[in-house]
Enzyme design. Sequence first.
Site, PDB file in Angstrom:
ATOM      1  N   SER A 246     -58.085   0.176 -23.494  1.00  0.00           N
ATOM      2  CA  SER A 246     -56.630   0.826 -23.992  1.00  0.00           C
ATOM      3  C   SER A 246     -55.413   0.102 -23.376  1.00  0.00           C
ATOM      4  O   SER A 246     -54.593   0.237 -24.217  1.00  0.00           O
ATOM      5  CB  SER A 246     -56.734   2.458 -23.687  1.00  0.00           C
TER       6      SER A 246
ATOM      7  N   PHE B  68     -58.951   3.699 -11.132  1.00  0.00           N
ATOM      8  CA  PHE B  68     -57.416   3.032 -11.722  1.00  0.00           C
ATOM      9  C   PHE B  68     -57.028   3.634 -13.027  1.00  0.00           C
ATOM     10  O   PHE B  68     -55.923   3.263 -13.580  1.00  0.00           O
ATOM     11  CB  PHE B  68     -57.380   1.613 -11.825  1.00  0.00           C
TER      12      PHE B  68
ATOM     13  N   SER C 138     -49.115   7.114  -6.646  1.00  0.00           N
ATOM     14  CA  SER C 138     -48.017   6.459  -7.022  1.00  0.00           C
ATOM     15  C   SER C 138     -46.819   7.130  -5.864  1.00  0.00           C
ATOM     16  O   SER C 138     -46.861   8.275  -5.675  1.00  0.00           O
ATOM     17  CB  SER C 138     -47.257   6.509  -7.925  1.00  0.00           C
TER      18      SER C 138
ATOM     19  N   THR D 192     -44.084   7.830  -7.007  1.00  0.00           N
ATOM     20  CA  THR D 192     -43.581   8.848  -7.790  1.00  0.00           C
ATOM     21  C   THR D 192     -43.640  10.156  -7.372  1.00  0.00           C
ATOM     22  O   THR D 192     -42.869  11.044  -7.646  1.00  0.00           O
ATOM     23  CB  THR D 192     -43.860   8.313  -9.288  1.00  0.00           C
TER      24      THR D 192
ATOM     25  N   TYR E 151     -45.788  11.727 -16.287  1.00  0.00           N
ATOM     26  CA  TYR E 151     -46.678  10.687 -15.534  1.00  0.00           C
ATOM     27  C   TYR E 151     -46.813  11.238 -14.145  1.00  0.00           C
ATOM     28  O   TYR E 151     -47.973  11.088 -13.398  1.00  0.00           O
ATOM     29  CB  TYR E 151     -46.029   9.342 -15.680  1.00  0.00           C
TER      30      TYR E 151
ATOM     31  N   LYS F 163     -50.233  12.495 -11.590  1.00  0.00           N
ATOM     32  CA  LYS F 163     -50.591  11.775 -10.370  1.00  0.00           C
ATOM     33  C   LYS F 163     -50.603  12.883  -9.191  1.00  0.00           C
ATOM     34  O   LYS F 163     -51.659  12.993  -8.360  1.00  0.00           O
ATOM     35  CB  LYS F 163     -49.590  10.606  -9.748  1.00  0.00           C
TER      36      LYS F 163
ATOM     37  N   TYR G  39     -48.977   3.848  -4.085  1.00  0.00           N
ATOM     38  CA  TYR G  39     -48.400   2.345  -4.428  1.00  0.00           C
ATOM     39  C   TYR G  39     -46.992   2.660  -4.480  1.00  0.00           C
ATOM     40  O   TYR G  39     -46.373   3.244  -5.419  1.00  0.00           O
ATOM     41  CB  TYR G  39     -49.050   1.704  -5.715  1.00  0.00           C
TER      42      TYR G  39
ATOM     43  N   GLY H  20     -33.538   9.307 -14.655  1.00  0.00           N
ATOM     44  CA  GLY H  20     -34.541   9.743 -13.586  1.00  0.00           C
ATOM     45  C   GLY H  20     -34.705   8.716 -12.606  1.00  0.00           C
ATOM     46  O   GLY H  20     -35.744   8.989 -11.667  1.00  0.00           O
TER      47      GLY H  20
END
Length: 336
Positions: A34, A78, A122, A124, A146, A150, A174, A291
């Site tokens: 994808s 992943f 992440s 994040t 997103y 996570k 990461y 953001g």
Amino acid sequence: MKILVCGGAGYIGSHTCVALAARGHDAVIYDNFSNSSPVAVERIAELAERPVALVEGDIRDAAQLAAALEGVDAVIHFAAFKAVGESCEQPLAYFENNIGGSVTLLQAMEAAGVANLVFSSSATVYGDPDSVPIREDAPLRVTNPYGRTKLVVEELIGDLCAARPGFNALLLRYFNPVGAHPSGRIGEDPGGIPNNLMPYISQVAVGARDCLSVFGGDYPTPDGTGVRDYIHVMDLAEAHVRAVETLRPGFGCQAVNLGTGQGVSVLELVRAFEEASGRKVPYRVIARRAGDVAMCWADPSRAAEVLGWRARLDLQRMCEDAWRWQSANPAGYRSA
Ligand code: NAD
Ligand code: UDP
């Protein structure tokens, strides 16, 4: 070991498959393409020192996962959508693929008796950090859908490990992966306009785009631009090899930062890239991107303790390798 690499045809997955093969592991790529190209799989096969198998499949397909998990020792996961902006517009697609897909994968692993998981998380999950460097016990908060996927999947995996003491997981957070395999044969291939800084700079340097927009010149950082912890994708790939080799009965669940521990500003990265490529990277400073945080870099000490790993490749190597990939494949895998 036999490792099922979900999302193995993607940017970080492709480099990890090559690193797994170099260590003598049997990697099986499980990907629905994808956000990746079958050409990447051909290139992995060319670089790997042993055969790498491919299953074209979706992590939301329980039956296909069940077949692919036969004889597998560990899964590296992943497979996810990863664009922050798109996640704000299409949150349900992100919940379905990233959270729903992960639940299906965990169920399939339990049914198949596969008890070792490495999950791509992440930085994040730290949101706007109170201080840097960031340790794994810093408060977790998310600022977009997103990031929420996570954090939720990290929590789901933690709950599963608590309920099933035989289940072991590493949650790898990461920081900013960049660079490419030194051969220039595999690398990052974003479709459309890149969201991330390094691929944008590379495309400006190769002439595919005119000018870099620097998002904000008024941050409380030494040169006013955002500071991040860029990490070479080859170092990251190596950390995944260590991670699958670290999981063992009784390990439980741990989160580990993967970064260099060093902050680099947008303008520092631009200068390093100009040096590595010998090309000018024209830029203009515009307003901040909504953001974005001012500064984000890792305390990587837990990775050294738990995985026996530290990042080795410097900013110059990150830029040289990104440039080799970009200049040899100006349109990514579509150049093939
Ligand atoms: P990528 O998009 O290049 O790779 C993800 C791969 O997963 C792609 O090959 C895609 O085709 C595949 N995929 C997506 N949904 C799938 C599904 N339902 N079934 C099967 N395959 C599916 O992304 P990447 O940069 O290699 O990132 C890998 C992981 O690391 C992602 O989970 C991402 O969220 C996470 N991550 C990436 C970064 C980064 O900057 N690249 C930073 C932090 C975390
Ligand atoms: N950035 C920028 N221009 C771009 C893309 C990114 O100035 O076209 C800046 C961004 O504001 C941040 C840094 O580069 O300070 C890294 O951004 P990226 O999107 O690569 O990673 P993340 O924001 O997820 O850390």
